[in-house]
Design a protein around this motif. Structure first.
Motif, PDB file in Angstrom:
ATOM      1  N   ALA A  39     109.454 -71.666 -21.007  1.00 23.70           N
ATOM      2  CA  ALA A  39     109.817 -70.916 -19.802  1.00 23.70           C
ATOM      3  C   ALA A  39     108.647 -70.088 -19.300  1.00 23.70           C
ATOM      4  CB  ALA A  39     111.028 -70.026 -20.077  1.00 23.70           C
ATOM      5  N   VAL A  40     107.966 -69.411 -20.203  1.00 27.55           N
ATOM      6  CA  VAL A  40     106.809 -68.591 -19.819  1.00 27.55           C
ATOM      7  C   VAL A  40     105.674 -69.490 -19.315  1.00 27.55           C
ATOM      8  CG1 VAL A  40     105.101 -66.919 -20.629  1.00 27.55           C
ATOM      9  CG2 VAL A  40     107.458 -66.814 -21.460  1.00 27.55           C
ATOM     10  N   ALA A  41     105.512 -70.625 -19.959  1.00 26.51           N
ATOM     11  CA  ALA A  41     104.463 -71.560 -19.537  1.00 26.51           C
ATOM     12  C   ALA A  41     104.689 -72.009 -18.098  1.00 26.51           C
ATOM     13  CB  ALA A  41     104.431 -72.764 -20.471  1.00 26.51           C
ATOM     14  N   ASP A  42     105.936 -72.290 -17.730  1.00 27.90           N
ATOM     15  CA  ASP A  42     106.250 -72.681 -16.353  1.00 27.90           C
ATOM     16  C   ASP A  42     105.864 -71.578 -15.371  1.00 27.90           C
ATOM     17  OD1 ASP A  42     107.244 -75.140 -17.113  1.00 27.90           O
ATOM     18  OD2 ASP A  42     109.330 -74.458 -17.207  1.00 27.90           O
ATOM     19  N   ASP A  43     106.248 -70.339 -15.694  1.00 24.58           N
ATOM     20  CA  ASP A  43     105.959 -69.218 -14.799  1.00 24.58           C
ATOM     21  C   ASP A  43     104.462 -68.965 -14.676  1.00 24.58           C
ATOM     22  OD1 ASP A  43     108.673 -68.785 -14.402  1.00 24.58           O
ATOM     23  OD2 ASP A  43     108.834 -67.375 -16.078  1.00 24.58           O
ATOM     24  N   CYS A  44     103.776 -68.976 -15.783  1.00 21.07           N
ATOM     25  CA  CYS A  44     102.343 -68.697 -15.761  1.00 21.07           C
ATOM     26  C   CYS A  44     101.567 -69.815 -15.069  1.00 21.07           C
ATOM     27  CB  CYS A  44     101.827 -68.500 -17.186  1.00 21.07           C
ATOM     28  SG  CYS A  44     102.411 -66.981 -17.971  1.00 21.07           S
ATOM     29  N   PHE A  45     101.999 -71.039 -15.284  1.00 24.40           N
ATOM     30  CA  PHE A  45     101.335 -72.175 -14.626  1.00 24.40           C
ATOM     31  C   PHE A  45     101.468 -72.051 -13.112  1.00 24.40           C
ATOM     32  CE2 PHE A  45     100.996 -76.585 -13.141  1.00 24.40           C
ATOM     33  CZ  PHE A  45      99.859 -77.014 -13.818  1.00 24.40           C
ATOM     34  N   GLN A  46     102.661 -71.692 -12.633  1.00 21.94           N
ATOM     35  CA  GLN A  46     102.862 -71.484 -11.199  1.00 21.94           C
ATOM     36  C   GLN A  46     101.978 -70.368 -10.675  1.00 21.94           C
ATOM     37  OE1 GLN A  46     107.020 -71.225  -9.890  1.00 21.94           O
ATOM     38  NE2 GLN A  46     107.645 -72.334 -11.731  1.00 21.94           N
ATOM     39  N   VAL A  87     101.375 -65.662  -4.032  1.00 20.39           N
ATOM     40  CA  VAL A  87     102.810 -65.491  -4.260  1.00 20.39           C
ATOM     41  C   VAL A  87     103.072 -65.768  -5.740  1.00 20.39           C
ATOM     42  CG1 VAL A  87     105.112 -66.283  -3.650  1.00 20.39           C
ATOM     43  CG2 VAL A  87     103.310 -66.224  -1.908  1.00 20.39           C
ATOM     44  N   LEU A  88     103.311 -64.696  -6.509  1.00 21.52           N
ATOM     45  CA  LEU A  88     103.466 -64.814  -7.953  1.00 21.52           C
ATOM     46  C   LEU A  88     104.934 -64.785  -8.347  1.00 21.52           C
ATOM     47  CD1 LEU A  88     100.607 -62.420  -9.113  1.00 21.52           C
ATOM     48  CD2 LEU A  88     100.494 -64.874  -8.663  1.00 21.52           C
ATOM     49  N   THR A  89     105.221 -65.338  -9.506  1.00 24.68           N
ATOM     50  CA  THR A  89     106.606 -65.348  -9.992  1.00 24.68           C
ATOM     51  C   THR A  89     107.032 -63.966 -10.472  1.00 24.68           C
ATOM     52  OG1 THR A  89     105.939 -65.887 -12.270  1.00 24.68           O
ATOM     53  CG2 THR A  89     106.320 -67.732 -10.754  1.00 24.68           C
ATOM     54  N   ILE A 119      97.382 -68.277  -7.535  1.00 24.88           N
ATOM     55  CA  ILE A 119      96.174 -67.449  -7.443  1.00 24.88           C
ATOM     56  C   ILE A 119      94.981 -68.288  -7.012  1.00 24.88           C
ATOM     57  CG2 ILE A 119      94.538 -66.074  -8.780  1.00 24.88           C
ATOM     58  CD1 ILE A 119      96.918 -65.133 -10.477  1.00 24.88           C
ATOM     59  N   LEU A 120      94.844 -69.466  -7.580  1.00 25.64           N
ATOM     60  CA  LEU A 120      93.742 -70.351  -7.193  1.00 25.64           C
ATOM     61  C   LEU A 120      93.836 -70.727  -5.714  1.00 25.64           C
ATOM     62  CD1 LEU A 120      93.541 -72.737 -10.294  1.00 25.64           C
ATOM     63  CD2 LEU A 120      92.032 -70.820  -9.740  1.00 25.64           C
ATOM     64  N   ALA A 121      95.062 -71.041  -5.264  1.00 22.79           N
ATOM     65  CA  ALA A 121      95.253 -71.412  -3.855  1.00 22.79           C
ATOM     66  C   ALA A 121      94.905 -70.256  -2.932  1.00 22.79           C
ATOM     67  CB  ALA A 121      96.690 -71.872  -3.632  1.00 22.79           C
ATOM     68  N   SER A 122      95.209 -69.028  -3.351  1.00 19.15           N
ATOM     69  CA  SER A 122      94.897 -67.870  -2.521  1.00 19.15           C
ATOM     70  C   SER A 122      93.401 -67.644  -2.389  1.00 19.15           C
ATOM     71  CB  SER A 122      95.548 -66.612  -3.111  1.00 19.15           C
ATOM     72  OG  SER A 122      94.868 -66.172  -4.269  1.00 19.15           O
ATOM     73  N   ARG A 123      92.652 -68.239  -3.288  1.00 21.63           N
ATOM     74  CA  ARG A 123      91.191 -68.137  -3.241  1.00 21.63           C
ATOM     75  C   ARG A 123      90.543 -69.379  -2.644  1.00 21.63           C
ATOM     76  NH1 ARG A 123      93.139 -64.597  -6.488  1.00 21.63           N
ATOM     77  NH2 ARG A 123      91.961 -62.911  -7.465  1.00 21.63           N
ATOM     78  N   GLY A 124      91.325 -70.197  -2.006  1.00 21.34           N
ATOM     79  CA  GLY A 124      90.775 -71.350  -1.296  1.00 21.34           C
ATOM     80  C   GLY A 124      90.872 -72.661  -2.025  1.00 21.34           C
TER      81      GLY A 124
END
Length: 468
Positions: free
Chosen positions: A155-162, A92-94, A167-172
């Motif tokens: 602002a971009v850092a917040d979005d990219c960090f999320q 789930v991406l921003t 993405i990492l969580a989606s890969r386990g």
């Protein structure tokens, strides 16, 4: 840790070591349950091998699904050590982070496996967090590679960090990586560092010197004879403008603020390095630098051992009450995390210094048979695992599942400190006094006197070489 303290344990038996590691892996899932809440099962039923893993007598042993017993009922879930990854990733991406993450997919995959959901909390200090930190450095350089900036806007850092965490969580990976590793989007912004653009950076910093020192970091030398680390610090000092400030202000007030600025500027230096190196080269360098850092300190929470001091203060011979109290204390330590062999040495000395400060002068490690492995995560069968001090990764594939490489020299007796004061501990030659190498005559003569001593010296020598 429940041991018969009046009997000396036979150490060094290869069969004994093999059985201990089998027991360790088979019982690890119950230890992980202390760290990981129940989640929906996504377990593989095809992650077992028909033959045990290969290993050498003084080589690290690889803990793999080969030692998992066969289960009678196929419907029964296997331990959470061996999940399967979904074939289709649906993070789930921003939608607000303008990055093609596929360009850094290899580093993302490595981070996801190193921070696997059930294991992240117990390998965080040594494996997961160093790799996640490296990913952030690489992402920061990758994001800014086509601009004059070395950092991300807030602002971009917040979005990219999320998005990275999703993405990492989606890969386990464990979705709590930011908490486990004390990481935040702020780490991508350069924080309070006054220099954040490449033009100013290259005017101030000797970039040729920086890249020459850090393009190839020697894993065997960097931690003891650092080359890259001091150059990074020099660059960070220059762009933070602290060097002239420190020269002009001998009595620095508010040092913590300047330390924070220095750390922020080190992040900017890492970003520059990651722009200039390939992703794999940067990741290797950053992981080695992290290993140097984590192996300098004991990561365990060593609470005041009041009960151990009371039970062991006046002992001079094996004492059931003293050893029972010591074992109970160490059993609490063993629930915390996996640590490296170097960390175990530092932890053993730090804990021993606490005991000596409380009045325990006798080497109760020897009296109660305490080994280095006792300071790391244990299974139910009194078998533990210490990781090597070199950077390591969790290894996963469809046929073998996850593997953790353990150091087979971890059953060496824990070192007892020479005093109650903890001074700087060096595990580097020539500061470290290494045991003499045994002679071939004593090693090759089965009837010689003192062969047991020579064998112990050999084990100590091999262990000391494995530390580097």
């Amino acid at each position: 840790m429940d041991r018969v303290t009046t009997i000396t344990r036979l150490k060094g038996s290869w069969l004994h070591l093999s059985l201990r590691f089998v027991f360790w892996l088979c019982s690890l899932e119950s230890i992980l349950a202390l760290h990981t809440p129940p989640e929906p099962s996504h377990i593989s039923s095809a992650s077992r091998l028909s033959s045990p893993p290969k290993s050498g007598i003084f080589e690290p042993i690889q803990i793999s699904p080969a030692v998992i017993p066969n289960y009678s009922f196929p419907v029964e879930s296997l331990p959470p050590m061996y999940p399967t990854y979904p074939k289709i990733y649906d993070p789930v991406l921003t939608g607000r982070c303008p990055v093609n993450f596929s360009a850094i997919s290899s580093i993302m995959e490595k981070t996801a496996s190193d921070c696997d959901q059930p294991l992240a909390s117990v390998v965080g200090n040594v494996i997961c967090c160093p790799q996640f930190s490296s990913l952030l450095h690489i992402f920061q350089g990758f994001y800014t590679v086509n601009s004059d900036k070395l950092v991300l806007q807030n602002a971009v850092a917040d979005d990219c960090f999320q998005d990275i965490v999703s993405i990492l969580a989606s890969r386990g990976a464990n979705s709590s990586i930011p908490i486990i590793c004390s990481a935040k989007s702020y780490n991508l912004t350069g924080g309070s560092c006054p220099v954040k653009d490449i033009t100013s950076f290259e005017k101030i910093v000797n970039t040729s010197k920086l890249l020459e020192a850090c393009s190839t970091v020697d894993p065997l030398k960097e931690c003891c004879r650092p080359i890259c680390q001091p150059v990074i610090m020099e660059a960070a000092l220059k762009i933070s403008r602290m060097q002239s400030f420190m020269n002009d202000n001998k009595n620095i007030v508010g040092l913590s603020n300047h330390v924070d600025m220095l750390n922020d500027c080190k992040g900017v230096v890492y970003s520059y390095i990651s722009r200039k190196l390939t992703h794999d080269s940067a990741n290797t360098a950053f992981r080695i630098l992290s290993a140097c850092k984590v192996n300098k300190a004991c990561p365990l929470d060593l609470k005041q051992p009041s009960e151990v001091i009371a039970a062991c203060q006046n002992v001079a011979a094996p004492s059931p009450s003293c050893c029972s109290s010591l074992n109970t204390y160490i059993a609490g330590i063993q629930r915390q995390m996996l640590i490296t062999n170097r960390q175990a040495i530092i932890c053993a000395i730090a804990f021993g210094s606490m005991l000596r400060k409380g009045g325990v002068m006798t080497n109760i490690y020897e009296l109660c048979d305490v080994d280095l492995e006792d300071f790391s995560l244990q299974g139910e069968k009194n078998a533990g695992c210490l990781l090597r001090s070199l950077p390591a990764d969790m290894v996963y594939d469809n046929s073998t599942g996850f593997s953790i490489t353990c150091d087979l020299s971890d059953n060496i007796a824990a070192p007892w400190p020479s005093s109650s004061s903890i001074t700087s501990i060096s595990l580097c030659a020539p500061e470290m006094s290494l045991p003499a190498l045994p002679t071939s005559q004593t090693l090759g003569n089965p009837g010689c006197r003192g062969c047991g001593v020579d064998l112990l010296v050999l084990i100590l020598f091999v262990f000391s070489t494995l530390l580097f």
